[in-house]
Design an enzyme around this catalytic site. Structure first.
Site, short mmCIF file in Angstrom:
data_model
loop_
_atom_site.label_atom_id
_atom_site.label_comp_id
_atom_site.label_asym_id
_atom_site.label_seq_id
_atom_site.Cartn_x
_atom_site.Cartn_y
_atom_site.Cartn_z
N GLU A 111 0.85 -1.20 0.00
CA GLU A 111 0.00 0.00 0.00
C GLU A 111 0.88 1.25 0.00
O GLU A 111 2.03 1.21 0.43
CB GLU A 111 -0.89 0.02 1.24
CG GLU A 111 -1.79 -1.20 1.40
CD GLU A 111 -2.77 -1.34 0.27
OE1 GLU A 111 -3.32 -0.33 -0.19
OE2 GLU A 111 -3.00 -2.48 -0.18
N ARG A 130 -6.90 12.11 -8.28
CA ARG A 130 -7.47 11.43 -9.45
C ARG A 130 -8.92 11.85 -9.70
O ARG A 130 -9.37 11.91 -10.84
CB ARG A 130 -7.37 9.92 -9.31
CG ARG A 130 -8.12 9.34 -8.12
CD ARG A 130 -7.98 7.83 -8.07
NE ARG A 130 -8.69 7.28 -6.91
CZ ARG A 130 -8.75 5.99 -6.62
NH1 ARG A 130 -8.16 5.11 -7.40
NH2 ARG A 130 -9.41 5.58 -5.56
N VAL A 155 -11.95 2.49 -13.98
CA VAL A 155 -12.59 1.68 -12.94
C VAL A 155 -12.14 2.23 -11.60
O VAL A 155 -10.95 2.36 -11.34
CB VAL A 155 -12.19 0.20 -13.06
CG1 VAL A 155 -12.80 -0.61 -11.91
CG2 VAL A 155 -12.63 -0.37 -14.40
N TYR A 170 -7.05 3.72 -21.05
CA TYR A 170 -7.52 3.40 -19.69
C TYR A 170 -6.87 4.40 -18.72
O TYR A 170 -5.66 4.65 -18.81
CB TYR A 170 -7.14 1.97 -19.29
CG TYR A 170 -7.64 1.63 -17.91
CD1 TYR A 170 -8.95 1.23 -17.71
CD2 TYR A 170 -6.80 1.78 -16.80
CE1 TYR A 170 -9.43 0.96 -16.43
CE2 TYR A 170 -7.28 1.53 -15.52
CZ TYR A 170 -8.59 1.13 -15.35
OH TYR A 170 -9.07 0.88 -14.09
#
Ligand SMILES: *[C@@H]1O[C@H](CO)[C@@H](O)[C@H](O)[C@H]1NC(C)=O
Ligand SMILES: *[C@@H]1O[C@H](CO)[C@@H](O)[C@H](O)[C@H]1NC(C)=O
Length: 342
Positions: free
Chosen positions: A122, A186, A176, A225
């Protein structure tokens, strides 16, 4: 391995009492055989790695003895059996379960000098409580390139078969996202792009979830993408890049670490980096107005390389054995938090 005994001069001296030159000669030949590159390697002692708590689950997978040899790593035993604490060559602690207190460090039972490994994939934005772990861990396993055990989410590897056909493209851009938060970079960029670019958004956050096996065929129909990482950190490039875009056959538009980091992993013309544009609108215009020959250039790497996804924790842990002989024995992360946040 302590190598005092494999020093040739020492060996010869030890055997010097044997009078016969023939014996020395035989010994010399033996030495040559042993040390010759390509000669039969000496058997390695098995390294036992204890996984204190398997990542994200209370039920570790089956770990047959040959688990690591399936990943090309010999003489490596993975185990989740805690009664091996006293004898394991290294013990791995995955951060998430330490953070949620599902597992605790067995500090009192720690054998002297036993290397402990801190493991996490992470980003620092999703990692809490590192200040509890000062002066405890010896090695780090993570996606950071300067980790003691470096395990990227994927890589390109040489490939010599026929170039796989590119999926037919009928749509522009897909994204996604399972955890949409407006404060994230983002989300901001998506808001700025959306007026200029048709982006189809899927995932839990959108009411359009995709089943696990639907993601790749769905994304494959898109030209681009949006490989937007949930947070922007040093070397933090995840399956959103390797799997959702490159493996699916769509061109990744990346938001993450700087371009130079991506270029350490893939050719510079294999992706679009948002930093290369002065505005979201300029980026959108570039994507929409691109002609077919320019578009095809993004896939040039597929003639000689292919994506290898490295998402399996067993393979990641086997990497510890591959690195084991080279890992610094006396190292301690006195300030793991500062190291990871840097
Ligand atoms: C764990 O290891 C101990 C000691 O080697 C052994 O006696 C025990 O059966 C093992 N437990 C499991 C569940 O394999
Ligand atoms: C396609 O676009 C590229 C880059 O914008 C340009 O250099 C090239 O001439 C174009 N090709 C055609 C056939 O229009």
């Amino acid at each position: 391995m302590n190598c005092a005994g494999c020093n040739p001069t020492r060996r010869l001296r030890a055997w010097g009492g044997l009078a016969g030159g023939a014996a020395l000669m035989a010994l010399w030949l033996l030495w040559q055989l042993e040390s010759a590159p390509g000669g039969a390697p000496a058997p390695q002692p098995t390294v036992t790695i204890l996984i204190w708590h398997w990542p994200f689950t209370d039920r570790p997978p089956e770990l047959p003895r040959d688990t690591c040899s399936r990943y090309g790593v010999a003489s490596c035993l993975l185990s989740a059996n805690r009664s091996l604490l006293a004898s394991a060559d290294a013990v791995v602690f995955h951060h998430r379960e330490l953070q949620t207190l599902q597992s605790r460090l067995p500090l009192k039972q720690r054998p002297r000098g036993q290397p402990w490994v801190w493991a996490s994939m992470e980003s620092p934005s999703n990692t809490r409580g590192l200040h509890h772990f000062r002066g405890i861990f010896n090695w780090v396993l993570s996606y950071r390139r300067d980790s003691d055990i470096f395990v990227p989410y994927g890589r390109l590897e040489p490939y010599s078969g026929p170039t796989p056909p590119l999926p037919a493209k009928s749509k522009m851009a897909a994204w996604v996202v399972s955890n949409f938060q407006e404060r994230q970079q983002r989300a901001k960029l998506y808001r700025q792009l959306a007026p200029h670019l048709r982006v189809d958004v899927f995932g839990r956050a959108t009411g359009r979830p995709l089943c696990a096996n639907c993601l790749l065929p769905t994304v494959a129909r898109y030209r681009f993408y949006l490989s937007f990482e949930n947070s922007q950190h040093r070397d933090y490039i995840t399956e959103k890049f390797w799997r959702n875009a490159l493996a699916a056959g769509a061109v990744p538009v990346v938001l993450g670490p700087p371009r130079a980091t991506y270029e350490a992993f893939v050719p510079p013309d294999a992706f679009v980096h948002v930093d290369d544009f002065s505005s979201a609108r300029e980026l959108a215009v570039f994507l929409v107005s691109m002609n077919e020959s320019r578009y095809q250039r993004f896939f040039a790497w597929r003639d000689r390389l292919r994506v290898r996804l490295l998402g399996d924790w067993r393979e990641r842990f086997c990497t510890i054995c591959a690195r084991y002989p080279y890992l610094p024995r006396s190292q301690v992360y006195e300030d793991l938090e500062s190291w990871f946040q840097a």
